[in-house]
Design a protein around this motif. Structure first.
Motif, PDB file in Angstrom:
ATOM      1  N   HIS A  13      41.124  34.646  31.199  1.00  0.00           N
ATOM      2  CA  HIS A  13      41.452  34.354  29.786  1.00  0.00           C
ATOM      3  C   HIS A  13      42.381  35.413  29.216  1.00  0.00           C
ATOM      4  O   HIS A  13      43.338  35.105  28.517  1.00  0.00           O
ATOM      5  CB  HIS A  13      40.155  34.265  28.986  1.00  0.00           C
ATOM      6  CG  HIS A  13      40.316  34.395  27.519  1.00  0.00           C
ATOM      7  ND1 HIS A  13      40.952  33.431  26.762  1.00  0.00           N
ATOM      8  CD2 HIS A  13      39.945  35.380  26.667  1.00  0.00           C
ATOM      9  CE1 HIS A  13      40.944  33.823  25.503  1.00  0.00           C
ATOM     10  NE2 HIS A  13      40.352  34.993  25.425  1.00  0.00           N
ATOM     11  N   SER A  14      42.102  36.694  29.539  1.00  0.00           N
ATOM     12  CA  SER A  14      42.900  37.754  28.935  1.00  0.00           C
ATOM     13  C   SER A  14      44.212  37.974  29.679  1.00  0.00           C
ATOM     14  O   SER A  14      45.153  38.516  29.115  1.00  0.00           O
ATOM     15  CB  SER A  14      42.104  39.062  28.879  1.00  0.00           C
ATOM     16  OG  SER A  14      41.905  39.580  30.162  1.00  0.00           O
ATOM     17  N   GLU A  15      44.295  37.575  30.954  1.00  0.00           N
ATOM     18  CA  GLU A  15      45.512  37.815  31.719  1.00  0.00           C
ATOM     19  C   GLU A  15      46.490  36.650  31.679  1.00  0.00           C
ATOM     20  O   GLU A  15      47.644  36.805  32.046  1.00  0.00           O
ATOM     21  CB  GLU A  15      45.174  38.125  33.187  1.00  0.00           C
ATOM     22  CG  GLU A  15      44.567  39.485  33.409  1.00  0.00           C
ATOM     23  CD  GLU A  15      45.404  40.599  32.809  1.00  0.00           C
ATOM     24  OE1 GLU A  15      46.621  40.636  33.024  1.00  0.00           O
ATOM     25  OE2 GLU A  15      44.820  41.422  32.086  1.00  0.00           O
ATOM     26  N   VAL A  19      48.155  33.112  38.170  1.00  0.00           N
ATOM     27  CA  VAL A  19      47.689  34.444  37.789  1.00  0.00           C
ATOM     28  C   VAL A  19      46.165  34.472  37.685  1.00  0.00           C
ATOM     29  O   VAL A  19      45.510  35.432  38.073  1.00  0.00           O
ATOM     30  CB  VAL A  19      48.353  34.885  36.466  1.00  0.00           C
ATOM     31  CG1 VAL A  19      47.643  36.069  35.874  1.00  0.00           C
ATOM     32  CG2 VAL A  19      49.787  35.244  36.699  1.00  0.00           C
ATOM     33  N   ARG A  61      38.410  42.138  47.636  1.00  0.00           N
ATOM     34  CA  ARG A  61      38.875  40.788  47.941  1.00  0.00           C
ATOM     35  C   ARG A  61      40.315  40.800  48.464  1.00  0.00           C
ATOM     36  O   ARG A  61      40.624  40.147  49.465  1.00  0.00           O
ATOM     37  CB  ARG A  61      38.791  39.940  46.674  1.00  0.00           C
ATOM     38  CG  ARG A  61      39.191  38.506  46.882  1.00  0.00           C
ATOM     39  CD  ARG A  61      39.337  37.763  45.572  1.00  0.00           C
ATOM     40  NE  ARG A  61      40.212  36.621  45.750  1.00  0.00           N
ATOM     41  CZ  ARG A  61      40.887  36.042  44.783  1.00  0.00           C
ATOM     42  NH1 ARG A  61      40.792  36.504  43.559  1.00  0.00           N
ATOM     43  NH2 ARG A  61      41.662  35.031  45.016  1.00  0.00           N
ATOM     44  N   GLU A  90      36.502  41.774  30.345  1.00  0.00           N
ATOM     45  CA  GLU A  90      37.776  41.038  30.395  1.00  0.00           C
ATOM     46  C   GLU A  90      38.976  41.986  30.381  1.00  0.00           C
ATOM     47  O   GLU A  90      40.089  41.566  30.652  1.00  0.00           O
ATOM     48  CB  GLU A  90      37.856  40.037  29.251  1.00  0.00           C
ATOM     49  CG  GLU A  90      37.848  40.669  27.887  1.00  0.00           C
ATOM     50  CD  GLU A  90      38.054  39.630  26.788  1.00  0.00           C
ATOM     51  OE1 GLU A  90      37.454  38.564  26.917  1.00  0.00           O
ATOM     52  OE2 GLU A  90      38.802  39.910  25.846  1.00  0.00           O
ATOM     53  N   TRP A  98      49.324  34.294  30.867  1.00  0.00           N
ATOM     54  CA  TRP A  98      50.539  34.642  30.128  1.00  0.00           C
ATOM     55  C   TRP A  98      50.725  33.754  28.914  1.00  0.00           C
ATOM     56  O   TRP A  98      51.325  34.153  27.925  1.00  0.00           O
ATOM     57  CB  TRP A  98      51.751  34.498  31.049  1.00  0.00           C
ATOM     58  CG  TRP A  98      51.891  35.601  32.017  1.00  0.00           C
ATOM     59  CD1 TRP A  98      50.977  35.992  32.944  1.00  0.00           C
ATOM     60  CD2 TRP A  98      52.996  36.489  32.154  1.00  0.00           C
ATOM     61  NE1 TRP A  98      51.450  37.066  33.655  1.00  0.00           N
ATOM     62  CE2 TRP A  98      52.691  37.382  33.196  1.00  0.00           C
ATOM     63  CE3 TRP A  98      54.217  36.595  31.510  1.00  0.00           C
ATOM     64  CZ2 TRP A  98      53.560  38.382  33.594  1.00  0.00           C
ATOM     65  CZ3 TRP A  98      55.087  37.584  31.907  1.00  0.00           C
ATOM     66  CH2 TRP A  98      54.748  38.476  32.938  1.00  0.00           C
ATOM     67  N   CYS A 155      33.474  36.607  33.280  1.00  0.00           N
ATOM     68  CA  CYS A 155      33.972  37.907  32.839  1.00  0.00           C
ATOM     69  C   CYS A 155      35.124  37.758  31.855  1.00  0.00           C
ATOM     70  O   CYS A 155      35.308  38.598  30.987  1.00  0.00           O
ATOM     71  CB  CYS A 155      34.400  38.754  34.028  1.00  0.00           C
ATOM     72  SG  CYS A 155      35.726  38.070  35.019  1.00  0.00           S
ATOM     73  N   GLY A 156      35.934  36.711  31.985  1.00  0.00           N
ATOM     74  CA  GLY A 156      37.022  36.483  31.036  1.00  0.00           C
ATOM     75  C   GLY A 156      38.333  37.149  31.395  1.00  0.00           C
ATOM     76  O   GLY A 156      39.222  37.241  30.563  1.00  0.00           O
ATOM     77  N   ILE A 157      38.456  37.630  32.646  1.00  0.00           N
ATOM     78  CA  ILE A 157      39.723  38.248  33.057  1.00  0.00           C
ATOM     79  C   ILE A 157      40.843  37.208  33.050  1.00  0.00           C
ATOM     80  O   ILE A 157      41.951  37.470  32.592  1.00  0.00           O
ATOM     81  CB  ILE A 157      39.574  38.889  34.457  1.00  0.00           C
ATOM     82  CG1 ILE A 157      38.764  40.175  34.361  1.00  0.00           C
ATOM     83  CG2 ILE A 157      40.935  39.198  35.058  1.00  0.00           C
ATOM     84  CD1 ILE A 157      38.555  40.872  35.670  1.00  0.00           C
ATOM     85  N   PRO A 177      29.983  41.254  36.259  1.00  0.00           N
ATOM     86  CA  PRO A 177      31.167  40.487  35.862  1.00  0.00           C
ATOM     87  C   PRO A 177      32.344  41.408  35.583  1.00  0.00           C
ATOM     88  O   PRO A 177      32.189  42.457  34.967  1.00  0.00           O
ATOM     89  CB  PRO A 177      30.716  39.753  34.594  1.00  0.00           C
ATOM     90  CG  PRO A 177      29.404  40.308  34.226  1.00  0.00           C
ATOM     91  CD  PRO A 177      28.828  40.947  35.422  1.00  0.00           C
ATOM     92  N   LEU A 226      37.390  42.957  43.085  1.00  0.00           N
ATOM     93  CA  LEU A 226      38.763  42.445  43.139  1.00  0.00           C
ATOM     94  C   LEU A 226      39.582  43.180  44.199  1.00  0.00           C
ATOM     95  O   LEU A 226      40.323  42.561  44.975  1.00  0.00           O
ATOM     96  CB  LEU A 226      39.399  42.598  41.758  1.00  0.00           C
ATOM     97  CG  LEU A 226      40.802  42.066  41.540  1.00  0.00           C
ATOM     98  CD1 LEU A 226      40.882  40.605  41.882  1.00  0.00           C
ATOM     99  CD2 LEU A 226      41.230  42.296  40.116  1.00  0.00           C
ATOM    100  N   TYR A 239      43.699  37.138  39.953  1.00  0.00           N
ATOM    101  CA  TYR A 239      42.925  38.198  39.317  1.00  0.00           C
ATOM    102  C   TYR A 239      41.428  37.910  39.267  1.00  0.00           C
ATOM    103  O   TYR A 239      40.687  38.680  38.694  1.00  0.00           O
ATOM    104  CB  TYR A 239      43.447  38.462  37.908  1.00  0.00           C
ATOM    105  CG  TYR A 239      44.694  39.315  37.874  1.00  0.00           C
ATOM    106  CD1 TYR A 239      44.756  40.499  38.586  1.00  0.00           C
ATOM    107  CD2 TYR A 239      45.803  38.954  37.135  1.00  0.00           C
ATOM    108  CE1 TYR A 239      45.887  41.283  38.578  1.00  0.00           C
ATOM    109  CE2 TYR A 239      46.947  39.733  37.115  1.00  0.00           C
ATOM    110  CZ  TYR A 239      46.981  40.896  37.841  1.00  0.00           C
ATOM    111  OH  TYR A 239      48.091  41.665  37.827  1.00  0.00           O
ATOM    112  N   CYS A 240      40.959  36.825  39.845  1.00  0.00           N
ATOM    113  CA  CYS A 240      39.523  36.534  39.772  1.00  0.00           C
ATOM    114  C   CYS A 240      38.751  37.413  40.759  1.00  0.00           C
ATOM    115  O   CYS A 240      38.972  37.322  41.965  1.00  0.00           O
ATOM    116  CB  CYS A 240      39.265  35.068  40.075  1.00  0.00           C
ATOM    117  SG  CYS A 240      37.526  34.649  39.930  1.00  0.00           S
ATOM    118  N   LYS A 287      43.489  45.199  32.597  1.00  0.00           N
ATOM    119  CA  LYS A 287      44.357  45.951  31.679  1.00  0.00           C
ATOM    120  C   LYS A 287      44.120  47.456  31.793  1.00  0.00           C
ATOM    121  O   LYS A 287      45.034  48.255  31.607  1.00  0.00           O
ATOM    122  CB  LYS A 287      44.108  45.481  30.253  1.00  0.00           C
ATOM    123  CG  LYS A 287      44.870  44.210  29.976  1.00  0.00           C
ATOM    124  CD  LYS A 287      44.595  43.660  28.613  1.00  0.00           C
ATOM    125  CE  LYS A 287      45.344  42.345  28.479  1.00  0.00           C
ATOM    126  NZ  LYS A 287      44.756  41.464  27.483  1.00  0.00           N
TER     127      LYS A 287
END
Lengths: 240, 93
Positions: B79-81, B47, A36, A152, B83, B75-77, A27, A33, B51-52, A156
């Motif tokens: 959620h964190s990305e 967004v 993809r 997550e 805006w 993964c929660g990307i 995950p 990414l 980013y998925c 970043k």
């Protein structure tokens, strides 16, 4: 401009060539990414793409084992290195020599990219497939398992790698360098290092050393950009 | 002896019995939580879609976004990305 860039994802093609059912990535995988978006940009050229066998690759005459993706067409050949910095020290992570070597080898189009900046990555792959001759793209893929941070935060981590100048995004067309993502106010390098669990044992003095390396690498890159800019301007009167 | 037997059990649980790849297995089987969109505040920017890493987020006909249950790994990307903090990760039972 911030507000406008928010709506841009809607203008990307929604076709997917990446099969999520067939990958067993963790995950939050940055590599998945990156792959993809490369597939999305390559579009129909994907039919002739080849994954290089890792054990057989000898890139630029040195033994390396990055995962390489090769896309061959009639007129050109694109080699993509998906780099997740596995098993390297802090010094190895900050010194990227492959793009410079690719320029020296005479590759027509060389670029660095990061999946945290998907439009930048998309444009670069499109550009590489349009140029004649060989081209090379180096993609930094944040790896939550290897770098030891929460899945997550993997996008970043890519942002902070670029914003702390540890991995500047640039392209070299026929050896002429340009920065594609400009950071007006670079952040401290410690921001990038402390979020990663793999560098938890790094002391402050080592971080200071690493900062010196980053500054040196970035000033080298700026010199190259400055020289290529002045050269093209003096000889042709145009800025590429 | 007890510790080693526990280790063995774990090994058997996550290893494949037959030779081959993980192809037939759905990638979203081992997740903890699933994203949920708050439709009142969503601005349909996309967004989360871009980013998925597993291409699990898809666009509905009315412009909002939703997730495919069998592909999402939680993964929660997104959620964190996001805006505006529209996406919340809801734990599954």
């Amino acid at each position: 401009m911030d507000k406008f860039s928010l709506f841009v994802p809607n203008f990307l093609p929604c076709r997917e060539y990446f099969d999520p059912g067939n990958n067993n990535a963790c995950p939050g995988c940055g590599l998945a990414l990156g792959v993809r978006h490369v597939y999305k940009a390559a579009d129909k050229a994907m039919e002739k793409a080849l994954w290089e066998n890792i054990s057989d690759t000898k890139f630029f005459g040195i033994k390396t084992n990055p995962s390489l993706l090769k896309i061959k067409q009639k007129k050109n050949e694109l080699i993509i290195c998906l780099d997740n910095e596995a098993g390297g020290s802090l010094r190895d992570a900050l010194k990227k020599q492959m793009p410079g070597m690719a320029v020296a080898e005479g590759f027509k189009y060389v670029a660095t990219a990061c999946p945290s900046y998907p439009f930048d990555l998309y444009d670069k792959v499109k550009k590489a497939l349009d140029t004649e001759g060989k081209s090379y793209i180096h993609i930094l893929c944040p790896c939550p398992e290897g770098w030891q941070f929460d899945p997550e935060n993997s996008v970043k981590a890519g942002f902070s790698a670029v914003e702390t100048l540890a991995f500047p995004l640039y392209e070299a067309v026929c050896g002429f360098y340009t920065l594609t993502v400009k950071t007006a106010k670079p952040k401290k390098l410690s921001d990038y290092i402390t979020i990663q669990g793999r560098f938890s044992g790094v002391t402050d003095s080592e971080i200071a050393e690493a900062g010196a390396i980053v500054d040196k690498e970035y000033s080298k890159l700026l010199e190259k950009i400055q020289s290529s800019y002045s050269y093209t301007f003096e000889t042709t009167g145009k800025v590429y | 002896m007890e510790a080693s037997s526990g280790f063995l059990k774990k090994m058997i649980k996550c290893s494949l019995i037959e030779e081959g790849t993980a192809k037939p297995y759905k990638s979203g089987a081992h997740r903890k939580s699933l994203p949920e969109w708050d439709r009142d505040r969503c601005i349909k920017c996309g967004v989360c879609y871009i980013y998925c890493p597993d291409a699990a987020v898809y666009r509905l006909d009315d412009g909002f976004f939703d997730v495919e249950n069998q592909k999402c790994k939680g993964c929660g990307i997104c959620h964190s990305e996001c805006w505006f903090g529209v996406i919340s990760m809801v734990e599954e039972r």
